[in-house]
Motif scaffolding. Structure first.
Motif, short mmCIF file in Angstrom:
data_model
loop_
_atom_site.label_atom_id
_atom_site.label_comp_id
_atom_site.label_asym_id
_atom_site.label_seq_id
_atom_site.Cartn_x
_atom_site.Cartn_y
_atom_site.Cartn_z
N THR A 9 -1.61 3.53 -24.79
CA THR A 9 -0.52 3.64 -23.69
C THR A 9 -0.91 2.68 -22.57
N CYS A 10 0.07 2.06 -22.31
CA CYS A 10 -0.40 1.66 -20.91
C CYS A 10 -0.48 2.25 -19.80
N LYS A 11 -1.13 1.85 -18.20
CA LYS A 11 -1.72 2.66 -17.31
C LYS A 11 -1.68 2.33 -16.11
N SER A 12 -1.06 0.89 -16.35
CA SER A 12 0.11 0.28 -15.29
C SER A 12 0.98 -0.89 -15.87
N ASP A 35 0.11 -3.96 -17.80
CA ASP A 35 -0.55 -3.36 -19.03
C ASP A 35 0.77 -4.04 -20.01
N CYS A 42 5.28 0.73 -16.31
CA CYS A 42 5.01 1.53 -17.59
C CYS A 42 5.17 2.98 -17.12
N LYS A 66 5.05 7.32 -18.22
CA LYS A 66 5.03 8.44 -18.81
C LYS A 66 3.66 7.20 -19.73
N GLY A 67 2.94 5.85 -20.07
CA GLY A 67 2.24 5.13 -21.13
C GLY A 67 3.25 4.72 -22.10
N CYS A 87 5.68 1.29 -22.04
CA CYS A 87 5.56 -0.07 -21.72
C CYS A 87 7.81 0.07 -21.98
#
Length: 382
Positions: free
Chosen positions: A38-41, A44, A51, A53-54, A56
């Motif tokens: 998952t992406c946090k920002s 990522d 990003c 809700k997690g 891309c």
């Protein structure tokens, strides 16, 4: 009997249920693996998406789990320039003025291949009514020796100024004559250029047809493979391999800025930069990446982003490969794919096509005369 049939069906459905449960379990495992990445920002997503809700959500033109792959469509097999009529060319990128696309591209003179690029390269001006070409020769922009052109526009004044960055100084030299060499079975070992490592890396003109005037703005050295970006107010940045220069205008004076790599860019050597600024104000960079022979073409592209134009974060996922699907259904695996450059939509941030110099001979070698024919390829992006 009906009782026997029901017992038989239960026995058959039992294994089916086991199989179905196994399939569902595998799907859940695969889904959990995906969810784990998952992406946090937005970093990522390498700033090529947002990003949310997690996940891309990639910008137009990009794809992949972290938005680092160009979303390429099939390309015309004949390429943009050099495929037909057959001349050796090695990359460039067009600009659109009115309804005509103007391409400035490196071409080898005297019927030579790319192995003669250090002596035979010039920059030609070719035009087309179609972005993908084919482009037709219009005139010579710069003579021998000049190479790896990139055109930019300064629109901060009353009249647009066209900026033609390149390597070499276009002041002449003695190029090889490959037709003569084939007839005589010899090679001009004294073929040379006047000054490959010095002289102007910038010519300017108020017309796309020239004349192109050499410039020597203070503080800008002859850098390797210059990649310019011009802001609307005329401020200009140029990334070389690997350094950055900034000026309030193309006239200089220029100031050198730090250039720092970060992150795992994967294996290979990075060269041939191309830079732009996206609609969020983030810096982006494409690069040719190569491995040592015999694995030279196993990786050909690289992508990086920057928040400040100084600290660059590389992706280990190539934005493109040496394999290209064509509109006729065939696929080409080029011996190399270099000089990456993007053509953008009117918003100047949405990529519409990727231009490269590619090795046109199956099993060819750009450094070995006789199997070194190359041409300039254009591939659409969606």
């Amino acid at each position: 009997s009906d009782v026997y049939k029901r017992q038989y069906q239960r026995r058959v459905r039992g294994p089916e249920k086991i199989v179905m449960r196994a399939v569902l379990t595998i799907l859940l495992i695969l889904l959990s693996v995906t969810i784990c990445y998952t992406c946090k920002s937005d970093e990522d997503c390498f700033l090529n998406g947002v990003c949310t809700k997690g996940y891309c959500n990639c910008d137009v033109g990009w794809k992949g789990i972290n938005c680092t792959e160009l979303n390429l469509l099939p390309a015309p097999v004949e390429g943009a320039y050099g495929y037909s009529p057959n001349v050796t060319s090695w990359g460039g990128v067009p600009i659109l003025v009115g309804s005509t696309y103007h391409l400035y591209v490196a071409e080898m003179v005297e019927h030579c291949g790319l192995c003669t690029w250090v002596s035979n390269s010039r920059i030609v001006h070719a035009t087309s009514e179609s972005l993908l070409g084919p482009y037709r020769f219009r005139d010579q922009a710069l003579g021998v020796w000049s190479h790896n052109p990139q055109i930019a526009i300064d629109e901060s004044g009353n009249v647009p100024t066209y900026l033609l960055f390149h390597i070499g100084d276009a002041s002449g030299g003695r190029p090889r004559n490959c037709t003569e060499e084939k007839l005589k079975g010899s090679v001009h070992i004294d073929a040379k250029v006047s000054s490959r490592a010095s002289g102007g890396t910038l010519h300017t003109s108020t017309s796309l047809d020239g004349p192109w005037i050499p410039q020597d703005p203070p503080g800008l050295p002859s850098c390797n493979n210059p990649a310019p970006y011009v802001f609307p107010n005329g401020t200009i940045y140029v990334v070389c391999t690997w350094s950055t220069y900034r000026a309030d205008s193309w006239k200089g004076p220029w100031t050198r800025l730090p250039f720092n790599w970060h992150g795992d860019g994967g294996p290979g050597t990075w060269e041939d930069p191309f830079i732009w600024v996206d609609h969020r104000g983030n810096w982006k960079l494409l690069s040719h990446v190569y491995l040592s022979p015999p694995n030279y073409a196993e990786r050909v592209g690289g992508f990086a982003y920057s928040r400040d134009g100084i600290n660059w974060y590389r992706s280990s996922t190539p934005p493109f490969t040496n394999k290209v699907m064509h509109t006729n259904g065939q696929e080409s695996a080029y011996s190399t794919r270099e000089r990456p450059k993007l053509f953008f939509a009117k918003d100047k941030t949405t990529p519409l096509a990727l231009f490269n110099g590619v090795g046109g001979v199956p099993g060819g070698d750009k450094d070995k005369c006789g199997i070194d024919w190359t041409f300039t390829l254009a591939q659409p992006i969606v």
